[in-house]
Motif scaffolding. Sequence first.
Motif, mmCIF file in Angstrom:
data_model
loop_
_atom_site.group_PDB
_atom_site.id
_atom_site.type_symbol
_atom_site.label_atom_id
_atom_site.label_comp_id
_atom_site.label_asym_id
_atom_site.label_seq_id
_atom_site.Cartn_x
_atom_site.Cartn_y
_atom_site.Cartn_z
ATOM 1 N N VAL A 327 40.534 38.612 40.576
ATOM 2 C CA VAL A 327 40.916 37.758 41.658
ATOM 3 C C VAL A 327 41.800 36.528 41.046
ATOM 4 O O VAL A 327 42.535 36.283 41.725
ATOM 5 C CB VAL A 327 39.660 37.086 42.229
ATOM 6 C CG1 VAL A 327 39.777 36.096 43.484
ATOM 7 C CG2 VAL A 327 38.884 38.322 43.164
ATOM 8 N N LEU A 328 41.340 36.052 40.096
ATOM 9 C CA LEU A 328 41.978 35.100 39.609
ATOM 10 C C LEU A 328 43.332 35.272 39.238
ATOM 11 O O LEU A 328 44.369 34.477 39.099
ATOM 12 C CB LEU A 328 41.259 34.505 38.192
ATOM 13 C CG LEU A 328 40.061 33.658 38.453
ATOM 14 C CD1 LEU A 328 39.148 33.372 37.028
ATOM 15 C CD2 LEU A 328 40.189 32.436 38.991
ATOM 16 N N ARG A 329 43.684 36.735 38.675
ATOM 17 C CA ARG A 329 44.851 37.005 38.142
ATOM 18 C C ARG A 329 45.666 37.173 39.547
ATOM 19 O O ARG A 329 47.003 36.699 39.467
ATOM 20 C CB ARG A 329 44.759 38.458 37.511
ATOM 21 C CG ARG A 329 44.177 38.619 36.428
ATOM 22 C CD ARG A 329 45.108 38.036 35.159
ATOM 23 N NE ARG A 329 46.033 38.815 34.821
ATOM 24 C CZ ARG A 329 47.391 38.649 34.855
ATOM 25 N NH1 ARG A 329 47.764 37.528 35.073
ATOM 26 N NH2 ARG A 329 48.039 39.819 34.508
ATOM 27 N N SER A 330 45.128 37.674 40.519
ATOM 28 C CA SER A 330 45.905 37.656 41.977
ATOM 29 C C SER A 330 46.360 36.431 42.620
ATOM 30 O O SER A 330 46.965 36.048 43.388
ATOM 31 C CB SER A 330 45.007 38.663 43.210
ATOM 32 O OG SER A 330 44.066 37.822 43.697
ATOM 33 N N LEU A 331 45.473 35.087 42.171
ATOM 34 C CA LEU A 331 45.708 33.954 42.588
ATOM 35 C C LEU A 331 46.783 33.214 41.823
ATOM 36 O O LEU A 331 47.385 32.264 42.217
ATOM 37 C CB LEU A 331 44.605 33.162 42.517
ATOM 38 C CG LEU A 331 43.189 33.431 43.842
ATOM 39 C CD1 LEU A 331 42.141 33.012 43.482
ATOM 40 C CD2 LEU A 331 43.712 33.535 45.220
ATOM 41 N N GLY A 332 47.125 33.926 40.634
ATOM 42 C CA GLY A 332 48.140 33.191 39.636
ATOM 43 C C GLY A 332 47.664 32.681 38.410
ATOM 44 O O GLY A 332 48.258 31.673 37.955
ATOM 45 N N VAL A 333 46.390 33.107 38.120
ATOM 46 C CA VAL A 333 46.160 32.802 36.634
ATOM 47 C C VAL A 333 46.604 33.764 35.734
ATOM 48 O O VAL A 333 46.356 34.884 36.065
ATOM 49 C CB VAL A 333 44.389 32.515 36.463
ATOM 50 C CG1 VAL A 333 44.063 32.173 35.074
ATOM 51 C CG2 VAL A 333 44.035 31.645 37.542
ATOM 52 N N THR A 334 47.224 33.239 34.690
ATOM 53 C CA THR A 334 47.681 34.107 33.852
ATOM 54 C C THR A 334 46.789 34.708 32.717
ATOM 55 O O THR A 334 45.557 34.241 32.667
ATOM 56 C CB THR A 334 48.976 33.473 32.754
ATOM 57 O OG1 THR A 334 48.177 32.583 31.931
ATOM 58 C CG2 THR A 334 50.161 33.112 33.646
#
Lengths: 397, 237
Positions: A327-334
């Motif tokens: 989810v964090l990756r989908s929100l834009g965390v690298t």
Amino acid sequence: MAANNQTVLRILWSRFAWRHWRLSPVSSLLLLMILALGVAAFFSIRLANRAAVASFQNFTDLITSQSDGLITAPVGDLSETILPELRQLLGNEPVNIVPVLESSAVPPRRDENEALLSRPTFQMLGLDLPALVNLDSQQDNRSGWFGSATSDSTNNSEKGFSPVLQNPLSVFISEALAKHDGLKIGSPLPLIINEHPVQLRVAGIIPNDPKQPAAPANLLIMDLPALQQLTDKTGRLDCVEFVLEDGPRRAEHWATIKKKLEAVNSPNAPRWIVSSPTDRRSSAATMTQAFRLNLTILSLLAFLVGLYLVFQGLDGAVVRRRNEIAVLRSLGVTSRQIQNAWLVEAAAIGFAGGLLGLGLGWLGAQVAVKMVGKTVNALYLTFPIWFHAHERRGWFS
Amino acid sequence: MSHAASTDRDFEPPLVLTARNVTKSYADRVVLRGVSLELRAGERLALTGASGSGKSTLLNCLGGVDRPDAGSIRFENIFLETLDSDGLTEVRRRDIGTIFQFFHLLPTLTAAENVELPLQLNGVAAKERAERVRSLLERVGVTDRADAFPGQLSGGEMQRVAIARALAHRPTVLLADEPTGNLDSRNGAIILELLRELSDETDTALVLVTHSGAAAQICHREIHLRDGQIAGEREKD
């Protein structure tokens, strides 16, 4: 504009890692304890190893610090007959010759089931006590330990060397042993020496000097002839120690003496081996090295197991939080930011666990040092403890 | 709320997403075979089809989560295939909002914190963040649940919070993968209506993957996929 890496790290730490720890305190604490125990095992054994050997090294350093050298037999022991020969050989050299006999003793079994290794092993040292006392009084003109108030008897005949004259089975013990076993001057001390039961008597207690390492609890000092008789080694010695008088040319004198001693040695059949206290200290360290290495490796294994379990724990945490990571990756965390957050979390666990482990290790060392010391005593300590009364003559003069 | 700019020459909103001949395989299985589509600002597009037809795979490719094996995807003026991983992440952070079938709210964050997260990642100042979060939660009707954790919310409430989170940073495109798949029909209808209203209010384009005919009804267009290819396309009257 994107938040910088530091801000993202702070968010990931405060709102994810830290909250996960708080929400699962038991599993977080368990992970911490696993690492702490691994560190503690390694640290406590390291400390215990060092303490066990250092206690002997420190003591040998102390007692041999004033000794300049010694001779031992290439094989077996030395004959007492070499003493007048040495005196003649060394002529007018400013050196005191101190004969030494070593042995070991164990207390008698308390019951049938008591194992040998569970009993302490005493290191016995036989010294020419009258000669040492005379040496002291000649050198410093001061009343030493024998004449001091260490005896709790008001009877003057109990003080000084007279107890040894009255009873050759007199023994001088350390303060540590006296405290541990509740022994006083005059107390009996039954031992097994040379497979024979013997009833020794405490003639004096070696006082602790706060400026110096204390005498080991298992050290017993007797008059040389008495120990020779008890060990069926009448006329035999384990080594002869040389103590030069203080002075600016001390090293030079020793070099001369060493040359003279080595000059009478035949290369094919040496009569004795000339060595320094440093040589023997390293020999003692070498003997116990294998045992200490074994313990270190075992403790290292404990540490590695702890590391592995922490790794598994973190690996499990990553799997459990895989959804969160996605989810964090989908929100834009690298992925780099997520990696850094995990590294910080692992480092925090490592730091906290390590700190806790050091504390537990120190506590564990208090127990481990006794166990290691006991085993080292029982298995390895046949090396001689050279006693030099020059420095510690407060014990006898 | 932002509005997509329209040109002077025509009143068609600008293209925000263009996919050309997108092909994707997993191992030996071809999942997408040369799919092409276009999406304009504020437009709602339904992707329908049976399970395994490639809907979710297409959605992942459009959102930069998966890389197509062939073809090209242009997001506004950026060709996604030219971007590295960090570049794709930046596009997702800035321009894309995602809604999942199983909500996927972050469990250690409250409802408000879940909505706030995209704003934090985009460097929005604290005061503005607070105002936007309050406004969005009010819009989706969960103001009184702002401090609740996802475990304390119902399915419908969680999906509302998820919608608020997806729209918080004012993305250009909203990608919704079966947003009502895990809800009962009543909540599902509420969520669909919310999506329609918000899409219109914010002029956010929407790509909606769904099995549901009712969901497809809120969209301007529907593309039907079969075996990784476009089997049919229709516009809503």
